[in-house]
Design a protein around this motif. Structure first.
Motif, PDB file in Angstrom:
ATOM      1  N   ARG B  61       0.836  -1.201   0.000  1.00 39.76           N
ATOM      2  CA  ARG B  61       0.000   0.000   0.000  1.00 39.76           C
ATOM      3  C   ARG B  61       0.874   1.255   0.000  1.00 39.76           C
ATOM      4  N   LEU B  62       0.490   2.172  -0.893  1.00 40.99           N
ATOM      5  CA  LEU B  62       1.141   3.473  -0.925  1.00 40.99           C
ATOM      6  C   LEU B  62       0.104   4.484  -0.443  1.00 40.99           C
ATOM      7  N   VAL B  63       0.413   5.204   0.612  1.00 44.58           N
ATOM      8  CA  VAL B  63      -0.557   6.136   1.214  1.00 44.58           C
ATOM      9  C   VAL B  63       0.047   7.546   1.262  1.00 44.58           C
ATOM     10  N   MET B  64      -0.751   8.517   0.819  1.00 45.51           N
ATOM     11  CA  MET B  64      -0.289   9.911   0.942  1.00 45.51           C
ATOM     12  C   MET B  64      -1.360  10.738   1.652  1.00 45.51           C
ATOM     13  N   LEU B  65      -0.908  11.544   2.618  1.00 47.64           N
ATOM     14  CA  LEU B  65      -1.811  12.476   3.298  1.00 47.64           C
ATOM     15  C   LEU B  65      -1.710  13.817   2.584  1.00 47.64           C
ATOM     16  N   ILE B  66      -2.865  14.437   2.287  1.00 43.10           N
ATOM     17  CA  ILE B  66      -2.787  15.782   1.706  1.00 43.10           C
ATOM     18  C   ILE B  66      -3.787  16.734   2.353  1.00 43.10           C
ATOM     19  N   HIS B  67      -3.385  17.992   2.375  1.00 43.05           N
ATOM     20  CA  HIS B  67      -4.293  19.082   2.721  1.00 43.05           C
ATOM     21  C   HIS B  67      -4.742  19.640   1.368  1.00 43.05           C
ATOM     22  N   PRO B  68      -6.036  19.609   1.044  1.00 40.51           N
ATOM     23  CA  PRO B  68      -6.456  19.960  -0.322  1.00 40.51           C
ATOM     24  C   PRO B  68      -6.170  21.406  -0.711  1.00 40.51           C
ATOM     25  N   HIS B  69      -5.982  22.285   0.269  1.00 40.58           N
ATOM     26  CA  HIS B  69      -5.710  23.697  -0.049  1.00 40.58           C
ATOM     27  C   HIS B  69      -4.224  24.031   0.014  1.00 40.58           C
ATOM     28  N   CYS B  70      -3.386  23.035   0.192  1.00 40.69           N
ATOM     29  CA  CYS B  70      -1.941  23.278   0.249  1.00 40.69           C
ATOM     30  C   CYS B  70      -1.406  23.350  -1.184  1.00 40.69           C
ATOM     31  N   SER B  71      -1.015  24.546  -1.609  1.00 40.47           N
ATOM     32  CA  SER B  71      -0.556  24.694  -2.994  1.00 40.47           C
ATOM     33  C   SER B  71       0.736  23.908  -3.244  1.00 40.47           C
ATOM     34  N   CYS B  72       1.522  23.701  -2.195  1.00 42.80           N
ATOM     35  CA  CYS B  72       2.783  22.949  -2.347  1.00 42.80           C
ATOM     36  C   CYS B  72       2.498  21.482  -2.685  1.00 42.80           C
ATOM     37  N   SER B  73       1.297  21.010  -2.315  1.00 42.77           N
ATOM     38  CA  SER B  73       0.985  19.589  -2.527  1.00 42.77           C
ATOM     39  C   SER B  73       0.707  19.245  -3.986  1.00 42.77           C
ATOM     40  N   ARG B  74       0.579  20.273  -4.844  1.00 43.00           N
ATOM     41  CA  ARG B  74       0.469  19.997  -6.295  1.00 43.00           C
ATOM     42  C   ARG B  74       1.719  19.249  -6.747  1.00 43.00           C
ATOM     43  N   ALA B  75       2.865  19.673  -6.215  1.00 45.12           N
ATOM     44  CA  ALA B  75       4.131  19.033  -6.587  1.00 45.12           C
ATOM     45  C   ALA B  75       4.156  17.588  -6.076  1.00 45.12           C
ATOM     46  N   SER B  76       3.607  17.371  -4.873  1.00 43.62           N
ATOM     47  CA  SER B  76       3.575  16.004  -4.312  1.00 43.62           C
ATOM     48  C   SER B  76       2.719  15.092  -5.181  1.00 43.62           C
ATOM     49  N   ILE B  77       1.574  15.626  -5.670  1.00 46.76           N
ATOM     50  CA  ILE B  77       0.679  14.830  -6.519  1.00 46.76           C
ATOM     51  C   ILE B  77       1.369  14.516  -7.848  1.00 46.76           C
ATOM     52  N   THR B  78       2.090  15.499  -8.385  1.00 42.26           N
ATOM     53  CA  THR B  78       2.832  15.275  -9.636  1.00 42.26           C
ATOM     54  C   THR B  78       3.846  14.146  -9.460  1.00 42.26           C
ATOM     55  N   GLU B  79       4.553  14.175  -8.339  1.00 42.14           N
ATOM     56  CA  GLU B  79       5.553  13.129  -8.076  1.00 42.14           C
ATOM     57  C   GLU B  79       4.876  11.781  -7.819  1.00 42.14           C
ATOM     58  N   LEU B  80       3.706  11.835  -7.149  1.00 43.13           N
ATOM     59  CA  LEU B  80       2.981  10.580  -6.874  1.00 43.13           C
ATOM     60  C   LEU B  80       2.573   9.918  -8.191  1.00 43.13           C
ATOM     61  N   GLN B  81       2.144  10.734  -9.138  1.00 46.87           N
ATOM     62  CA  GLN B  81       1.766  10.185 -10.451  1.00 46.87           C
ATOM     63  C   GLN B  81       2.967   9.485 -11.102  1.00 46.87           C
ATOM     64  N   ARG B  82       4.138  10.115 -10.992  1.00 50.32           N
ATOM     65  CA  ARG B  82       5.359   9.542 -11.590  1.00 50.32           C
ATOM     66  C   ARG B  82       5.676   8.186 -10.934  1.00 50.32           C
ATOM     67  N   ILE B  83       5.493   8.130  -9.612  1.00 50.91           N
ATOM     68  CA  ILE B  83       5.778   6.884  -8.883  1.00 50.91           C
ATOM     69  C   ILE B  83       4.806   5.792  -9.326  1.00 50.91           C
ATOM     70  N   ILE B  84       3.505   6.146  -9.394  1.00 48.54           N
ATOM     71  CA  ILE B  84       2.479   5.157  -9.763  1.00 48.54           C
ATOM     72  C   ILE B  84       2.759   4.612 -11.157  1.00 48.54           C
ATOM     73  N   LYS B 109     -12.837  20.235  -2.574  1.00 53.22           N
ATOM     74  CA  LYS B 109     -12.765  20.019  -4.040  1.00 53.22           C
ATOM     75  C   LYS B 109     -11.884  21.086  -4.697  1.00 53.22           C
ATOM     76  N   THR B 110     -10.617  21.025  -4.443  1.00 49.70           N
ATOM     77  CA  THR B 110      -9.657  21.974  -5.027  1.00 49.70           C
ATOM     78  C   THR B 110      -8.955  21.318  -6.212  1.00 49.70           C
ATOM     79  N   ASP B 111      -8.080  22.066  -6.879  1.00 49.38           N
ATOM     80  CA  ASP B 111      -7.316  21.476  -7.988  1.00 49.38           C
ATOM     81  C   ASP B 111      -6.420  20.335  -7.510  1.00 49.38           C
ATOM     82  N   VAL B 112      -5.953  20.412  -6.268  1.00 47.76           N
ATOM     83  CA  VAL B 112      -5.125  19.324  -5.713  1.00 47.76           C
ATOM     84  C   VAL B 112      -5.978  18.059  -5.592  1.00 47.76           C
ATOM     85  N   PHE B 113      -7.205  18.234  -5.107  1.00 48.01           N
ATOM     86  CA  PHE B 113      -8.132  17.105  -4.962  1.00 48.01           C
ATOM     87  C   PHE B 113      -8.439  16.495  -6.334  1.00 48.01           C
ATOM     88  N   VAL B 114      -8.746  17.366  -7.304  1.00 49.78           N
ATOM     89  CA  VAL B 114      -9.099  16.887  -8.654  1.00 49.78           C
ATOM     90  C   VAL B 114      -7.910  16.129  -9.267  1.00 49.78           C
TER      91      VAL B 114
END
Lengths: 230, 197
Positions: B61-84, B109-114
């Protein structure tokens, strides 16, 4: 390109300097407007991309917004004041060149190091070439190279994406800037030559016109004397 | 005329000083903001049994915690996609989205969430008041965990180089390597907004 007549040469130099100065005053004003627009765009970008930082349920203004407001103002004020109070001066365009490159660095940070924002550096160099003063491009290049060199030493992750880049990596980045510089410096030299050539032609025309006027005046005087004698 | 010239010169000198100070201060501020990691998780060495994320024996299992309004987490989601995209298809990913219970519906429902909801082989879990994050003992948006088939922790930390900077970094490289080879363990600093104080 010179004339054998020193009077024409001296006039050509004056005309060339006047044309270059008028051009550089206009470009200083263009950069003052551009720096202002960039400043506002930086703030707007920060407000759109990352307006708030969060701590659970609590939101605070994001650091990027403060950096865009205060950092952007600090970078912009000096070149804008110089463009207003010292337009056309050599120091003005060198400060503008350095500030424009610092604005690029700020915009790159505000967009999270987006590779697309790096194009701002190359666009700015092209605008700076409008001055037809190639040392201005060297100032801009030194600022870019120094930014990369110093950050490469103290904070390599922010510029190269890795923690242990080779010491010479900044040269690779600056090398692409130098690649563009070569053509821009060449275009500055060609542009200056064209202005000098046009100024020389104008000085020659002015000189010939002046000589013709003197000849005409002498002839008219001689005619008048002859008529008076008869 | 002389007075006007002196005033203009003084203004220009003050602006030059301000310009010099700003350049130094600005880079210091940016560095302090981007290079300071968030609070690291006190991650459990074994899969937390209280978790609402389903996991059968033998499943990674790969688990990531995110705050949907954290603009820095866009980068985390981008990296998560690369890992997946570079990990075995058997690896299931869960993105745990922080949501305060008393906030209006749709707040998350922010851009990070989407972006997270469009990731392949990924499930979204809404986390009321950060309860699930507490179970995983995570505090920072972008905090990522990789648990192996035996429920043992293989990776804990962030998968970005700096705050808000996507791109190659040792955190995401280690997750990919562990998921691919099924060997090794690693930790990495996490950069993002606080979820639980």
């Amino acid at each position: 390109m010179t004339d054998t007549n020193p009077t024409i040469n001296a006039r050509a130099i004056t005309l060339r300097d006047e044309q270059l100065r008028a051009r550089r005053v206009r470009i200083d004003r263009m950069f003052a407007a551009l720096l202002g627009v960039q400043y506002l765009a930086g703030i707007a970008g920060a407000l759109v991309v990352s307006p708030y930082a969060w701590e659970g349920k609590t939101q605070v203004i994001h650091t990027h917004v403060w950096i865009a407001i205060f950092g952007g103002a600090g970078i912009t004020i000096l070149p804008v004041l110089l463009a207003i109070f010292r337009p056309g001066a050599t120091i003005t365009r060198h400060v503008i060149a350095a500030s424009q490159m610092l604005s690029s660095a700020l915009l790159i940070h505000l967009t999270g190091g987006r590779i697309e924002t790096h194009f701002h550096v190359f666009g700015s160099l092209a605008f700076l070439a409008f001055y037809l003063d190639w040392p201005v491009l060297i100032t801009a290049t030194v600022v870019v190279a120094a930014d990369h060199f110093l950050r490469g030493i103290f904070w390599p992750e922010s510029v190269y994406g890795i923690a242990n880049p080779e010491w010479w990596r900044f040269l690779e980045h600056a090398g692409w800037v130098v690649f563009e510089d070569v053509f821009l410096v060449w275009s500055c030299i060609l542009g200056q030559r064209e202005i000098a050539s046009s100024a020389l032609k104008q000085a020659q025309v002015e000189y010939l016109s002046e000589q013709e006027q003197l000849k005409t005046a002498a002839l008219e005087m001689a005619l008048a004397e002859m008529q008076a004698a008869s | 005329m002389t007075t006007r010239r002196a005033v203009i010169s003084s203004i220009l000198i003050a602006a030059a000083l301000l310009w010099t100070v700003t350049v130094g201060a600005m880079f210091r501020a940016i560095r302090a903001f981007e290079a300071t990691p968030g609070r690291a998780a006190d991650a459990l060495d074994v899969w937390p049994s209280a978790s609402h994320i389903p996991r059968a024996a033998g499943e990674w299992r790969l688990v990531m915690l995110i705050h949907p309004h954290c603009s820095c987490s866009r980068a985390s989601i981008t990296e998560l996609q690369r890992i997946i995209e570079k990990s075995p298809s058997s690896l299931q990913t869960y993105v745990v989205v922080y949501r305060p219970k008393d906030f209006p519906a749709g707040w998350e429902k922010t851009d990070v969430f989407v972006a997270a909801s469009h990731l392949p082989r990924t499930h979204i879990l809404l986390d009321n008041d950060g309860h699930e994050a507490s179970i995983f003992r995570g505090f920072t948006s972008g905090q990522t965990y990789l648990y192996d088939g035996d429920g043992k922790l293989r990776f804990s930390g962030g998968i970005t180089l700096l705050r808000g900077h996507a791109g190659f970094n040792s955190g995401s490289a280690e997750v990919m390597e562990i998921a691919r080879t099924q060997g090794g363990t690693a930790k990495h600093p996490v950069f993002g907004c606080a979820i639980n104080k």
